[in-house]
Write a protein that holds these residues in place. Structure first.
Motif: not given
Length: 607
Positions: A352, A534, A537, A599
């Protein structure tokens, strides 16, 4: 006194021994599993408890070296002798008293664990390892308190007295079944200690103890939190990755990588600036500390930047600010810490952070103005490196180039756990620098082990105490109340993201990133999820904004490292990084408003 000095050196022995065993046990486990079908009994748990020994011994080593983190307000360095001495007395005396409180609370915790009679492995009782906590806190109190008096003998008496006072006060609380505590005066006293220079771990621990005390709850809840986070299954990866990074930093690896990056991007202002930004970011990801990057690369990169036509002040600004950007790159320590606290897979966070890290570097060099030409400035005359020269430099730095592949590959392939991957990376760094390059002498190895223990010991104390405070806040329902208040105040997701960036910027300037992760993530993550953000994130946003904290006093340690490294006043360095702060803030906003950057890659690889 010679006896005391020899005893004082035991912290380094225990810390280094724990670190070596934390490296060897996972490697032995990886080798024995395919050969014998089983490895060392309870190997992961053994390694986790060695982390507790490393944390306490490393904290003692950090105190001895003057590296326990403080707020750094400058009161203890005031030009006024009376103010300076008064701040020192409050800071060190208060720290000793608080350490005494923590020593008693830890003793209560260990005694309760002793009654449980749990066995770690090979007949070793768990409580015997946990005993490192009360012993460590008591010794920390003794060492902190001895600074209250300039005479060594009287200083030891002062340290013993103040630590003992803390133990007695905690004992009175336990014996009185909830002696009432006036919370407001206690909080005021803790704030004064913090401003005077008391170590952050002691203030956080003191605040957690005060809150539990005021509620009539057991003080052992705080050392329990410290124990829980120290023996977290993923946590041994932190010291092992840090050891690998320090080995590279202390050898000539920085020079080899610097030559390669400069050759790849060119020797002009643009190429050298991009090379410096990329190199600093990658190096910080491995060393675990942007301050280490400044010390390791500053002397190498600043002359290159000046020769390429960049003014000295702008070159200092670039090195100082770019060293903060490695937080999003694997195997960054804050990246792993967030994964542990938020309960997100570590390899997911590694993926990520890749694209956002590139975005942040791009914003830094473009918006920060580091590519802007300077009229009349001298230009580099060296021709662009040929493909053959780049290949030669890449071959010279081949072992360093392969290191990220070893770290991430072992983990992503499923062949190793996070701890085993970190142990493999540490062993790889040690072997390549000792055998391939012949640069790792016994003296340098000892220095790397000691430096790693100091960094991890200081960080782990802060994390443990901060988790104790966080657990109280969670029990008190603060996160739920925060979700309700924020949702009533901020109408939509974009308003929340903008407010989040501003809040984290302020938090990064006041708190160390490790304390901020442990204290703020459990509070803010539920709020972010209520807006549909999320956890992966949110973690990238959190770390990206916290990068600015490295550049903002009083907690912005990059400013102080750069001031010492380049011999410039703190104010001059702080002013020089202002354009970088704006660039990083804008980059963080882009990352916040474009979730796919965080993501997308984990989704592609995982899907």
């Amino acid at each position: 006194m010679p006896l005391l000095r020899r005893l004082g050196g035991l912290d380094e022995v225990f810390a280094s021994a724990a670190l070596v065993l934390m490296t060897l046990i996972p490697l032995a486990e990886m080798a024995l599993r395919p050969l014998l079908g089983e490895g060392i009994v309870n190997a992961p748990v053994l390694v986790q408890h060695l982390g507790l020994v490393l944390a306490m011994a490393g904290a003692l080593l950090a105190e001895r070296g003057g590296h326990l983190s403080t707020l750094g307000t400058g009161l203890s360095h005031s030009h006024n002798p009376s103010l300076r001495r008064g701040a020192q007395l409050v800071a060190q005396g208060g720290g000793a008293f608080l350490a005494g409180l923590l020593a008693w609370a830890s003793t209560e915790f260990v005694l309760s664990e002793r009654e449980a009679g749990r066995i770690l492995a090979y007949g070793i009782p768990v409580w015997s390892i946990q005993a490192a906590m009360p012993l460590g806190f008591a010794l920390l109190g003794l060492r902190l308190g001895r600074h209250c008096c300039r005479t060594p003998g009287l200083g030891l008496l002062a340290g013993a007295g103040l630590t003992g006072l803390g133990i007695v006060v905690a004992h009175l609380f336990a014996e009185s079944a909830g002696l009432p505590l006036p919370l407001l005066p206690a909080v005021v006293a803790l704030v004064l200690m913090l401003l005077a220079g008391t170590p952050i771990f002691a203030v956080l621990g003191g605040l957690a103890l005060a809150l539990f005390w005021a509620e009539g709850q057991p003080l052992a809840s705080v050392p329990l939190s410290h124990y829980q986070i120290t023996v977290n299954p993923s946590l041994p990866a932190l010291p092992l990755f840090t050891l690998a990074g320090l080995v590279f930093a202390r050898s000539s690896a920085a020079g080899r990588l610097g030559q390669l990056f400069t050759a790849c991007f060119g020797s002009g202002t643009t190429g050298t600036a991009i090379a410096a930004a990329m190199l600093c970011s990658c190096f910080t990801a491995f060393t675990g500390g942007s301050g280490v990057t400044i010390l390791a690369l500053g002397g190498l990169l600043l002359p290159l930047l000046k020769d390429a036509g960049m003014p000295e002040r702008r070159g200092i600004s670039l090195v100082t600010s770019a060293s903060a950007l490695g937080v999003l790159l694997a195997p960054s320590v804050p990246l792993i810490m967030y994964a542990i606290i938020a309960r997100v897979p570590i390899n997911t966070m590694f993926l990520a952070g890749l694209l956002p890290a590139l975005v942040m570097v791009g914003f830094l060099v473009l918006v920060g103005g580091y590519l802007r030409p300077v009229p009349g400035a001298p230009r580099a005359t060296a021709p662009r490196a040929s493909a053959a020269e780049i290949a030669r430099l890449a071959w010279a730095a081949r072992w360093e180039i392969l290191a990220p592949g070893v770290a991430i590959g072992a983990l992503a392939s499923g062949l190793a756990t996070p701890t085993e991957s970190a142990a493999l990376t540490a062993a790889y760094a040690l072997l390549t620098q000792a055998i391939a390059h012949r640069e790792l002498s016994p003296a340098l190895l000892r220095r790397c082990l000691a430096d790693c223990a100091q960094v991890i010991g200081g960080v782990m104390l802060i994390l443990g105490m901060a988790l104790g405070l966080t657990n109280y806040l969670v029990d008190a329902g603060i996160p739920d109340a925060a979700v309700e208040w924020v949702q009533a105040t901020l109408p939509n997701r974009f308003a929340f993201l903008a407010a989040l960036n501003v809040f984290l910027f302020a938090a990064g300037a006041l708190m160390e990133i490790y304390a901020a992760i442990v204290v703020l993530v459990p509070l803010l993550l539920p709020v972010a999820q209520s807006y549909g953000i999320h956890p992966v994130h949110f973690g990238v946003i959190f770390l990206a904004v916290m990068e600015m904290g490295f550049l903002c006093p009083p907690a912005g340690m990059n400013i102080f490292f750069a001031s010492a490294m380049f011999g410039k006043p703190i104010r001059e360095v702080a002013v020089s990084v202002l354009p970088a702060l704006l660039a990083i803030f804008l980059g963080a906003l882009v990352i916040a408003w474009v979730p796919w950057l965080s993501t997308g890659l984990p989704g592609v690889v995982g899907g």
